[in-house]
Design a protein around this motif. Structure first.
Motif, short mmCIF file in Angstrom:
data_model
loop_
_atom_site.label_atom_id
_atom_site.label_comp_id
_atom_site.label_asym_id
_atom_site.label_seq_id
_atom_site.Cartn_x
_atom_site.Cartn_y
_atom_site.Cartn_z
N GLY A 46 -42.52 -28.20 -29.91
CA GLY A 46 -41.62 -28.57 -30.99
C GLY A 46 -41.08 -27.39 -31.78
N PHE A 47 -41.68 -26.20 -31.65
CA PHE A 47 -41.20 -25.04 -32.40
C PHE A 47 -40.36 -24.16 -31.49
CE2 PHE A 47 -41.47 -20.66 -33.91
CZ PHE A 47 -41.09 -20.82 -35.22
N ARG A 48 -39.10 -23.99 -31.83
CA ARG A 48 -38.18 -23.17 -31.04
C ARG A 48 -37.37 -22.30 -31.98
NH1 ARG A 48 -41.13 -24.97 -28.01
NH2 ARG A 48 -40.83 -26.06 -26.02
N VAL A 54 -44.58 -16.52 -30.99
CA VAL A 54 -45.74 -17.21 -31.52
C VAL A 54 -46.97 -16.89 -30.69
CG1 VAL A 54 -46.72 -19.44 -32.17
CG2 VAL A 54 -44.26 -19.08 -32.33
N GLU A 55 -48.02 -16.47 -31.35
CA GLU A 55 -49.27 -16.18 -30.68
C GLU A 55 -50.43 -16.59 -31.57
OE1 GLU A 55 -51.73 -12.35 -28.84
OE2 GLU A 55 -49.59 -12.20 -29.26
N LYS A 56 -51.29 -17.47 -31.06
CA LYS A 56 -52.43 -17.96 -31.82
C LYS A 56 -52.00 -18.50 -33.19
CE LYS A 56 -55.79 -14.84 -29.65
NZ LYS A 56 -56.75 -13.74 -29.85
N LEU A 57 -50.92 -19.25 -33.21
CA LEU A 57 -50.40 -19.91 -34.40
C LEU A 57 -49.81 -18.94 -35.42
CD1 LEU A 57 -53.20 -22.60 -34.92
CD2 LEU A 57 -51.03 -22.85 -33.70
N ALA A 58 -49.73 -17.65 -35.07
CA ALA A 58 -49.09 -16.66 -35.94
C ALA A 58 -47.66 -16.43 -35.46
CB ALA A 58 -49.85 -15.35 -35.92
N PHE A 115 -49.11 -19.72 -41.70
CA PHE A 115 -49.16 -20.79 -42.69
C PHE A 115 -50.55 -21.41 -42.61
CE2 PHE A 115 -44.70 -20.10 -42.01
CZ PHE A 115 -44.15 -20.27 -43.27
N MET A 116 -51.28 -21.34 -43.72
CA MET A 116 -52.66 -21.80 -43.77
C MET A 116 -52.73 -23.17 -44.42
SD MET A 116 -54.40 -19.33 -42.41
CE MET A 116 -54.52 -17.55 -42.17
N SER A 117 -53.34 -24.12 -43.71
CA SER A 117 -53.45 -25.49 -44.19
C SER A 117 -54.87 -25.98 -43.97
CB SER A 117 -52.45 -26.37 -43.44
OG SER A 117 -52.51 -27.72 -43.88
N SER A 118 -55.13 -27.18 -44.41
CA SER A 118 -56.46 -27.76 -44.20
C SER A 118 -56.64 -28.19 -42.75
CB SER A 118 -56.66 -28.96 -45.13
OG SER A 118 -55.59 -29.90 -44.97
N VAL A 119 -55.54 -28.54 -42.10
CA VAL A 119 -55.60 -28.99 -40.70
C VAL A 119 -54.56 -28.22 -39.88
CG1 VAL A 119 -56.46 -31.29 -41.23
CG2 VAL A 119 -54.00 -30.89 -41.16
N GLN A 120 -54.83 -28.09 -38.60
CA GLN A 120 -53.91 -27.39 -37.70
C GLN A 120 -52.73 -28.27 -37.34
OE1 GLN A 120 -55.63 -24.97 -34.52
NE2 GLN A 120 -54.20 -25.90 -33.07
N GLU A 122 -49.65 -27.72 -34.61
CA GLU A 122 -49.05 -26.84 -33.60
C GLU A 122 -47.53 -26.87 -33.63
OE1 GLU A 122 -50.59 -27.62 -29.75
OE2 GLU A 122 -52.62 -26.95 -30.25
N ASN A 123 -46.96 -27.90 -34.19
CA ASN A 123 -45.50 -28.00 -34.22
C ASN A 123 -44.88 -27.08 -35.27
OD1 ASN A 123 -45.41 -29.99 -32.19
ND2 ASN A 123 -45.83 -31.60 -33.68
N PHE A 124 -45.58 -26.89 -36.41
CA PHE A 124 -44.93 -26.12 -37.49
C PHE A 124 -44.83 -24.62 -37.17
CE2 PHE A 124 -44.56 -24.06 -41.59
CZ PHE A 124 -43.49 -24.76 -42.13
N PRO A 125 -45.85 -23.84 -36.88
CA PRO A 125 -47.27 -24.18 -36.75
C PRO A 125 -48.07 -23.78 -38.00
CG PRO A 125 -46.85 -22.07 -35.72
CD PRO A 125 -45.54 -22.51 -36.32
N THR A 126 -49.25 -24.40 -38.17
CA THR A 126 -50.17 -24.01 -39.23
C THR A 126 -51.56 -23.77 -38.64
OG1 THR A 126 -50.90 -26.28 -39.75
CG2 THR A 126 -48.95 -25.44 -40.92
N VAL A 127 -52.31 -22.92 -39.33
CA VAL A 127 -53.72 -22.69 -38.99
C VAL A 127 -54.55 -23.69 -39.77
CG1 VAL A 127 -55.64 -21.07 -39.11
CG2 VAL A 127 -53.34 -20.24 -38.56
#
Length: 309
Positions: A46-48, A54-58, A115-120, A122-127
């Motif tokens: 979903g992320f383009r 993008v590597e390891k959600l970074a 982007f750091m969140s409580s839950v991962q 993968e679409n945004f992505p967030t850690v």
């Protein structure tokens, strides 16, 4: 004649065989060269965006962005010399309301963004940090976020910026400030408040940036139990840990003594007069002067209406 014809046919056959072999080899070689990207470099579902890898959600910038025709030689040089990882504290409910605007604007000037969140996600992505949401979770999220970047990205950059999803940062100006220091120095910068810590501490709302050595010491503080989660007041708790670990609270004011990190929305700093009874006067480490300085680094936003105006 029959011999000549047969000989010509054999020659044509062998030439065709060689041409076919070469064409097939070239085709297969190209397929191997153009094979699928390494799994770690593929974009999450979903992320383009061609400007990010993008590597390891970074999110890693492909190149330093600037306007067409802009004189960018100095900023381009600093982009390579002063590498900044920006991690943005957000949550699942804020991804579309706030975080997406950060991703579309100022964070594009960071070398690496998380982007750091409580839950991962993968679409945004967030850690996903495995915490709950809420103000009482801010310090837990901060601790785990810095532990995460220390584990996965320590050697990729020099400085580590923490910002909220309602903060706007002029990253090129931040690099200008940081270019006067080395990342091996235990130091951090932000909007410096006075009480509850001998050397003061940095306001969480205005954001703060740690040198590589400061990050090492912060993580080591929790490993050694010198620092612990004793309060949910994120910025004060982090400042007290920094003081224990010998990390210096740096002076981020410009050459005319004006602040460059700001905890309130821009119109408050630019147009409003703070009452002398307002807590801000007692908290500021340095004398309050005009904030419309030449080097504005960070300001906290209540919303995102300014980002696209």
């Amino acid at each position: 004649m029959g011999f000549v014809t047969t000989k010509s046919s054999l020659l044509a056959f062998h030439l065709g065989l060689i041409a076919g072999f070469i064409s097939t080899f070239y085709f297969i070689g190209n397929l191997r060269l153009e094979g699928p990207p390494h799994p770690s470099a593929q974009s999450p579902r979903g992320f383009r965006d061609p400007e990010w890898i993008v590597e390891k959600l970074a999110l890693f910038r492909v190149a330093h962005p600037h306007l067409a025709g802009e004189e960018s030689s100095v900023s381009d040089e600093l982009y390579d010399k002063v590498r900044i990882l920006c991690w943005v504290m957000t949550g699942p409910k804020n991804l579309e309301k706030k975080a997406r605007h950060v991703k579309a604007t100022w964070s594009r000037h960071c070398n690496v963004v998380l982007f750091m969140s409580s839950v991962q996600d993968e679409n945004f992505p967030t850690v996903g940090l495995g915490t709950k949401e809420g103000r009482d979770q801010l310090y837990w999220k901060t601790i785990r976020a810095f532990q995460y970047v220390h584990k996965h990205h320590l050697e990729q950059v020099d400085w580590f910026l923490k910002a909220d999803d309602d903060t706007f940062v002029v990253v090129d100006n931040l690099r200008w400030l940081l270019s006067n220091y080395t990342p091996d120095t235990p130091i951090y910068f932000g909007k410096r408040f006075r009480p509850f810590a001998k050397q003061g501490y940095m306001s969480g709302g205005a954001g703060y940036v740690l040198s590589k050595e400061a990050l090492r010491r912060f993580v080591a503080g929790f490993d050694s139990k010198v620092c612990s989660h004793t309060t949910s007041v994120e910025d004060l708790a982090l400042g007290q840990c920094m003081e224990k670990m010998g990390v210096v609270a740096g002076d981020s004011r410009d050459t005319e003594g004006r602040e460059t990190f700001h905890p309130f929305v821009p119109e408050s700093h630019l147009t409003e007069k703070f009452s002398k009874s307002f807590w801000y006067w007692n908290y500021c480490y340095y004398p309050i002067v005009e904030v419309c300085g030449k080097i504005l680094l960070e300001a906290s936003f209540a919303g995102q209406s300014w980002l696209f105006s």
